[in-house]
Motif scaffolding. Structure first.
Motif, PDB file in Angstrom:
ATOM      1  N   GLN A  89      20.885 -24.059 -10.372  1.00 14.50           N
ATOM      2  CA  GLN A  89      22.238 -24.829 -11.928  1.00 14.50           C
ATOM      3  C   GLN A  89      22.126 -23.923 -13.113  1.00 14.50           C
ATOM      4  N   ILE A  90      20.934 -23.243 -13.107  1.00 17.09           N
ATOM      5  CA  ILE A  90      20.708 -23.162 -14.165  1.00 17.09           C
ATOM      6  C   ILE A  90      22.478 -22.121 -14.673  1.00 17.09           C
ATOM      7  N   GLY A  91      22.119 -20.935 -14.092  1.00 14.64           N
ATOM      8  CA  GLY A  91      23.552 -19.839 -13.868  1.00 14.64           C
ATOM      9  C   GLY A  91      24.610 -20.901 -14.870  1.00 14.64           C
ATOM     10  N   VAL A  92      24.633 -21.877 -13.944  1.00 13.83           N
ATOM     11  CA  VAL A  92      26.232 -22.238 -13.824  1.00 13.83           C
ATOM     12  C   VAL A  92      25.810 -23.623 -15.981  1.00 13.83           C
ATOM     13  N   GLU A  93      24.474 -23.612 -16.006  1.00 14.52           N
ATOM     14  CA  GLU A  93      24.216 -24.773 -17.654  1.00 14.52           C
ATOM     15  C   GLU A  93      24.143 -23.225 -18.315  1.00 14.52           C
ATOM     16  N   GLU A  94      23.601 -22.124 -18.000  1.00 14.47           N
ATOM     17  CA  GLU A  94      23.579 -21.401 -19.386  1.00 14.47           C
ATOM     18  C   GLU A  94      25.109 -20.649 -19.397  1.00 14.47           C
ATOM     19  N   LYS A  95      26.220 -20.486 -18.301  1.00  9.28           N
ATOM     20  CA  LYS A  95      27.555 -20.396 -18.507  1.00  9.28           C
ATOM     21  C   LYS A  95      28.626 -21.148 -19.924  1.00  9.28           C
ATOM     22  N   ASP A  96      27.802 -22.531 -18.936  1.00  7.25           N
ATOM     23  CA  ASP A  96      28.246 -23.557 -19.959  1.00  7.25           C
ATOM     24  C   ASP A  96      27.422 -24.147 -21.597  1.00  7.25           C
ATOM     25  N   LEU A  97      26.834 -23.326 -22.011  1.00 10.37           N
ATOM     26  CA  LEU A  97      26.435 -23.640 -23.097  1.00 10.37           C
ATOM     27  C   LEU A  97      26.797 -22.612 -24.332  1.00 10.37           C
ATOM     28  N   ASN A  98      27.609 -22.372 -23.642  1.00 12.52           N
ATOM     29  CA  ASN A  98      28.878 -21.387 -24.682  1.00 12.52           C
ATOM     30  C   ASN A  98      30.233 -21.824 -24.877  1.00 12.52           C
ATOM     31  N   GLY A 110      20.605 -31.145 -18.192  1.00  8.29           N
ATOM     32  CA  GLY A 110      19.357 -31.942 -18.140  1.00  8.29           C
ATOM     33  C   GLY A 110      18.054 -30.553 -17.270  1.00  8.29           C
ATOM     34  N   VAL A 111      18.578 -29.960 -15.989  1.00  7.98           N
ATOM     35  CA  VAL A 111      17.669 -29.240 -15.387  1.00  7.98           C
ATOM     36  C   VAL A 111      16.855 -28.285 -16.515  1.00  7.98           C
ATOM     37  N   TYR A 112      18.196 -27.591 -17.122  1.00  7.73           N
ATOM     38  CA  TYR A 112      17.956 -26.318 -18.158  1.00  7.73           C
ATOM     39  C   TYR A 112      16.669 -26.330 -19.125  1.00  7.73           C
ATOM     40  N   LEU A 113      17.233 -27.848 -20.250  1.00  4.81           N
ATOM     41  CA  LEU A 113      16.115 -28.517 -21.080  1.00  4.81           C
ATOM     42  C   LEU A 113      14.611 -28.362 -20.372  1.00  4.81           C
ATOM     43  N   ALA A 114      14.666 -29.045 -19.313  1.00  5.96           N
ATOM     44  CA  ALA A 114      13.401 -29.114 -18.241  1.00  5.96           C
ATOM     45  C   ALA A 114      12.506 -28.415 -17.780  1.00  5.96           C
ATOM     46  N   ILE A 115      13.774 -27.590 -17.258  1.00  5.43           N
ATOM     47  CA  ILE A 115      12.835 -25.696 -17.143  1.00  5.43           C
ATOM     48  C   ILE A 115      12.354 -25.049 -19.031  1.00  5.43           C
ATOM     49  N   GLN A 116      13.036 -25.000 -19.814  1.00  5.06           N
ATOM     50  CA  GLN A 116      12.827 -24.801 -20.994  1.00  5.06           C
ATOM     51  C   GLN A 116      11.761 -25.460 -21.771  1.00  5.06           C
ATOM     52  N   GLY A 117      11.490 -27.127 -21.683  1.00  2.00           N
ATOM     53  CA  GLY A 117      10.561 -27.734 -22.051  1.00  2.00           C
ATOM     54  C   GLY A 117       8.854 -26.950 -21.848  1.00  2.00           C
ATOM     55  N   VAL A 118       8.937 -26.602 -20.565  1.00  2.00           N
ATOM     56  CA  VAL A 118       6.888 -25.969 -20.788  1.00  2.00           C
ATOM     57  C   VAL A 118       7.311 -24.866 -20.381  1.00  2.00           C
ATOM     58  N   ASP A 119       5.834 -24.392 -20.580  1.00  2.00           N
ATOM     59  CA  ASP A 119       5.644 -23.589 -20.491  1.00  2.00           C
ATOM     60  C   ASP A 119       5.702 -22.604 -19.830  1.00  2.00           C
ATOM     61  N   LYS A 120       5.429 -22.926 -17.800  1.00  2.00           N
ATOM     62  CA  LYS A 120       6.272 -22.145 -16.382  1.00  2.00           C
ATOM     63  C   LYS A 120       6.332 -23.615 -15.973  1.00  2.00           C
ATOM     64  N   TYR A 121       7.463 -22.793 -15.139  1.00  2.00           N
ATOM     65  CA  TYR A 121       8.293 -24.031 -14.446  1.00  2.00           C
ATOM     66  C   TYR A 121       8.050 -23.291 -13.209  1.00  2.00           C
ATOM     67  N   PHE A 122       8.558 -24.100 -11.830  1.00  2.00           N
ATOM     68  CA  PHE A 122       8.148 -22.745 -10.586  1.00  2.00           C
ATOM     69  C   PHE A 122       8.486 -23.685  -9.256  1.00  2.00           C
ATOM     70  N   TYR A 123      10.074 -23.588  -8.599  1.00  2.00           N
ATOM     71  CA  TYR A 123      10.251 -24.339  -7.839  1.00  2.00           C
ATOM     72  C   TYR A 123       9.762 -23.441  -6.190  1.00  2.00           C
TER      73      TYR A 123
END
Length: 140
Positions: A89-98, A110-123
């Protein structure tokens, strides 16, 4: 901390949030770090319930594990819902941010903000299990 296992339904979100707050408190996280972790886990758990279970016509549990050590708190969410990789989902969201607000796609930020809000995130997907891992460095 002991594992928490809850039903993969929206009604379970409050139990998940309570577990996250207790784990953060046990790890000595400050209010800001606790808030960001809480938001991140809530967003991903909501997506697990919505996309992994409800939209896929599946049912199951979400298991939450907390590992606390001297340097960080690691929280893991595991579910057996449909594969839902937040990184997709992140690629789509980063394009939308601009884009101006009126031109942005509905939802997804929300996914973009969630991943940015922690020191590390893995799936990762291990067999039939989705695993979302959040790492927040300790304030100790």
């Amino acid at each position: 901390m002991e594992k928490l296992s809850v039903s993969g339904k929206i009604d379970s979100l409050q139990e998940i949030v309570s577990y996250v707050i207790e784990a953060a408190k046990s790890a000595g996280l400050d209010k800001k770090s606790t808030y960001k972790l809480r938001l991140a886990v809530d967003e991903i758990a909501t997506n697990i319930i919505t996309h992994g279970y409800e939209e896929a016509n599946l049912s199951g549990n979400i298991d939450i594990f907390a590992d606390i050590n001297d340097s960080n708190l690691t929280l893991s969410l595991e579910d057996t819902g449909a594969r839902y990789d937040p990184y997709g989902q992140i690629g789509v969201e980063e394009k939308d941010l601009n884009k101006p607000l009126e031109e942005r796609s509905m939802g997804g930020l929300g996914v973009y903000l969630a991943i940015q809000g922690v020191d590390k995130y893995f799936y990762e997907r291990v067999g039939e299990v989705n695993r979302n891992i959040f790492v927040v460095n300790s304030n100790k």
